[in-house]
Design a protein around this motif. Structure first.
Motif, short mmCIF file in Angstrom:
data_model
loop_
_atom_site.label_atom_id
_atom_site.label_comp_id
_atom_site.label_asym_id
_atom_site.label_seq_id
_atom_site.Cartn_x
_atom_site.Cartn_y
_atom_site.Cartn_z
N LEU A 141 -29.49 -6.61 47.00
CA LEU A 141 -28.19 -6.11 46.50
C LEU A 141 -27.45 -5.14 47.11
N LEU A 142 -28.45 -4.20 47.68
CA LEU A 142 -27.88 -3.37 48.71
C LEU A 142 -27.18 -3.64 49.79
N TYR A 143 -27.96 -4.73 50.42
CA TYR A 143 -27.33 -5.37 51.58
C TYR A 143 -26.20 -6.23 51.29
N ILE A 144 -26.05 -6.68 50.11
CA ILE A 144 -24.93 -7.70 49.67
C ILE A 144 -23.62 -6.65 49.53
N VAL A 145 -23.91 -5.40 49.16
CA VAL A 145 -22.76 -4.61 48.82
C VAL A 145 -22.35 -4.26 50.11
N ALA A 146 -23.04 -3.83 51.02
CA ALA A 146 -22.57 -3.41 52.36
C ALA A 146 -21.75 -4.64 53.04
N GLY A 147 -22.57 -6.15 53.25
CA GLY A 147 -21.92 -6.84 53.86
C GLY A 147 -20.88 -7.76 53.30
N HIS A 148 -20.62 -7.67 51.99
CA HIS A 148 -19.41 -7.88 51.26
C HIS A 148 -18.33 -7.04 51.92
N LEU A 149 -18.24 -6.01 52.10
CA LEU A 149 -17.48 -5.15 52.50
C LEU A 149 -16.86 -5.42 54.04
N GLU A 150 -18.19 -5.54 54.70
CA GLU A 150 -17.90 -5.85 56.14
C GLU A 150 -17.27 -7.09 56.29
N HIS A 151 -17.69 -8.17 55.45
CA HIS A 151 -17.03 -9.44 55.45
C HIS A 151 -15.45 -9.43 55.26
N HIS A 152 -15.18 -8.39 54.00
CA HIS A 152 -13.61 -8.50 53.73
C HIS A 152 -12.83 -7.53 54.82
N ILE A 153 -13.50 -6.56 55.49
CA ILE A 153 -13.01 -6.02 56.50
C ILE A 153 -12.47 -7.09 57.62
N ARG A 154 -13.59 -7.90 58.00
CA ARG A 154 -13.17 -8.79 59.09
C ARG A 154 -11.78 -9.66 58.45
N ILE A 155 -11.95 -10.13 57.43
CA ILE A 155 -10.78 -11.02 56.82
C ILE A 155 -9.50 -10.20 57.04
N PHE A 156 -9.33 -8.82 56.81
CA PHE A 156 -8.38 -7.84 56.80
C PHE A 156 -7.87 -8.03 58.24
N ASP A 157 -8.67 -7.82 59.15
CA ASP A 157 -8.54 -7.75 60.49
C ASP A 157 -8.10 -8.88 60.96
N GLU A 158 -8.62 -10.02 60.55
CA GLU A 158 -8.12 -11.23 61.52
C GLU A 158 -7.00 -12.04 60.63
N ARG A 159 -6.78 -11.65 59.44
CA ARG A 159 -5.93 -12.59 58.72
C ARG A 159 -4.61 -11.78 58.05
N TYR A 160 -4.97 -10.49 57.65
CA TYR A 160 -3.80 -9.73 57.11
C TYR A 160 -3.21 -8.80 58.24
N PHE A 161 -4.02 -8.44 59.20
CA PHE A 161 -3.51 -7.19 60.19
C PHE A 161 -3.69 -7.26 61.66
N GLN A 162 -3.64 -8.68 61.86
CA GLN A 162 -4.22 -9.00 63.38
C GLN A 162 -2.88 -8.59 64.27
N ASP A 195 1.31 -5.52 49.02
CA ASP A 195 1.50 -6.93 48.45
C ASP A 195 1.47 -7.98 49.10
N TYR A 196 1.14 -7.95 50.59
CA TYR A 196 1.23 -8.93 51.33
C TYR A 196 -0.01 -9.98 51.26
N ALA A 197 0.33 -11.20 51.06
CA ALA A 197 -0.95 -12.13 51.30
C ALA A 197 -0.68 -13.11 52.30
N TYR A 198 -1.68 -13.32 53.25
CA TYR A 198 -1.52 -13.94 54.39
C TYR A 198 -1.13 -15.44 54.23
N ALA A 199 -1.35 -16.18 53.34
CA ALA A 199 -1.03 -17.58 53.02
C ALA A 199 -0.84 -17.76 51.47
N GLU A 200 -0.03 -18.85 50.97
CA GLU A 200 0.07 -19.01 49.62
C GLU A 200 -1.26 -19.23 48.83
#
Length: 169
Positions: free
Chosen positions: A148-169, A48-53
Motif C-alpha cells: 500500500l505504501l508503494y501504491i501510494v507513491a507509485g499512483h502519484l508518479e503515474h499521475h505526474i507522468r499523465i500530467f506531463d505527457e497529456r496536460y502540460f506537454q 479546468d482543462y481536460a486533455y480529451a473529451e
C-alpha cells in the motif's frame, strides 16, 4: 524496506509499484514537497482543462489523487492494525463526479495534498517491520501494508507522468 512481492498485491497495482525504487519512505517524503510545488506551478487558467473529451480536468485529477491517497492510507491503517475485515473497493469516477472539485483554487489542492501526505507520513513511519508485512484483503484481492505504501507513491508518479505527457506537454 524491501519491495513488496507479487503475491502482496493485485496485478493491477504493478504499474504503480514498478515506478518506485527501494526506499519508498524517502520517495513519499520527497513527493510531499515536490508535488506541492508542482501543483503551485500550474497556472490557474489551466485548472479546468481536460486533455480529451470525457477525461478529468486538472482539478478533478488532483481530487482523485488526494482521495486515493486517503483510501490507501486507511487501508494501510486497517491492515497494519491487524484488522482482517475485507475492505471494499471504490469507484473513482463516481467519487470525482460527486465532488464539486471545480469550485476550489489550485492553491487549496496544494495545501490539502501537503497536509494529507504529512499526516500519512506520520502513520507510515510508525509502522515497524512486522506491521509492514501484514496482509489483508482490499477490493477482493490480497494486499500488504508495504504494498500500500508503494501504491501510494507509485499512483502519484503515474499521475505526474499523465500530467506531463497529456496536460502540460
Amino acid at each position: 524496506m524491501m519491495r513488496p512481492q507479487q503475491d502482496e498485491f493485485a496485478p493491477y497495482y504493478d504499474k504503480y509499484i514498478s515506478l518506485i525504487g527501494e526506499d519508498v519512505l524517502a520517495v513519499l517524503a520527497a513527493q510531499q514537497q515536490s508535488f506541492t510545488d508542482y501543483i503551485r506551478r500550474i497556472p490557474e487558467a489551466q485548472a479546468d482543462y481536460a486533455y480529451a473529451e470525457g477525461k478529468w480536468t486538472v482539478k478533478q485529477a488532483l481530487g482523485h489523487i488526494i482521495d486515493t491517497e486517503r483510501i490507501m492510507a486507511y487501508r494501510a491503517l486497517r491492515v497494519g492494525r491487524g484488522d482482517t475485515t475485507p475492505l471494499p473497493g471504490f469507484e473513482q469516477d463516481e467519487y470525482v463526479a460527486l465532488a464539486d472539485l471545480s469550485q476550489r483554487s489550485l492553491a487549496s489542492y496544494a495545501d490539502e495534498f501537503a497536509a494529507v501526505r504529512a499526516a500519512n507520513l506520520f502513520l507510515f513511519r510508525s509502522f515497524d517491520a512486522a506491521t509492514l508485512t501484514r496482509r489483508g484483503t482490499a477490493s477482493e484481492q490480497p494486499v500488504s501494508v508495504r504494498a500500500l505504501l508503494y501504491i501510494v507513491a507509485g499512483h502519484l508518479e503515474h499521475h505526474i507522468r499523465i500530467f506531463d505527457e497529456r496536460y502540460f506537454q
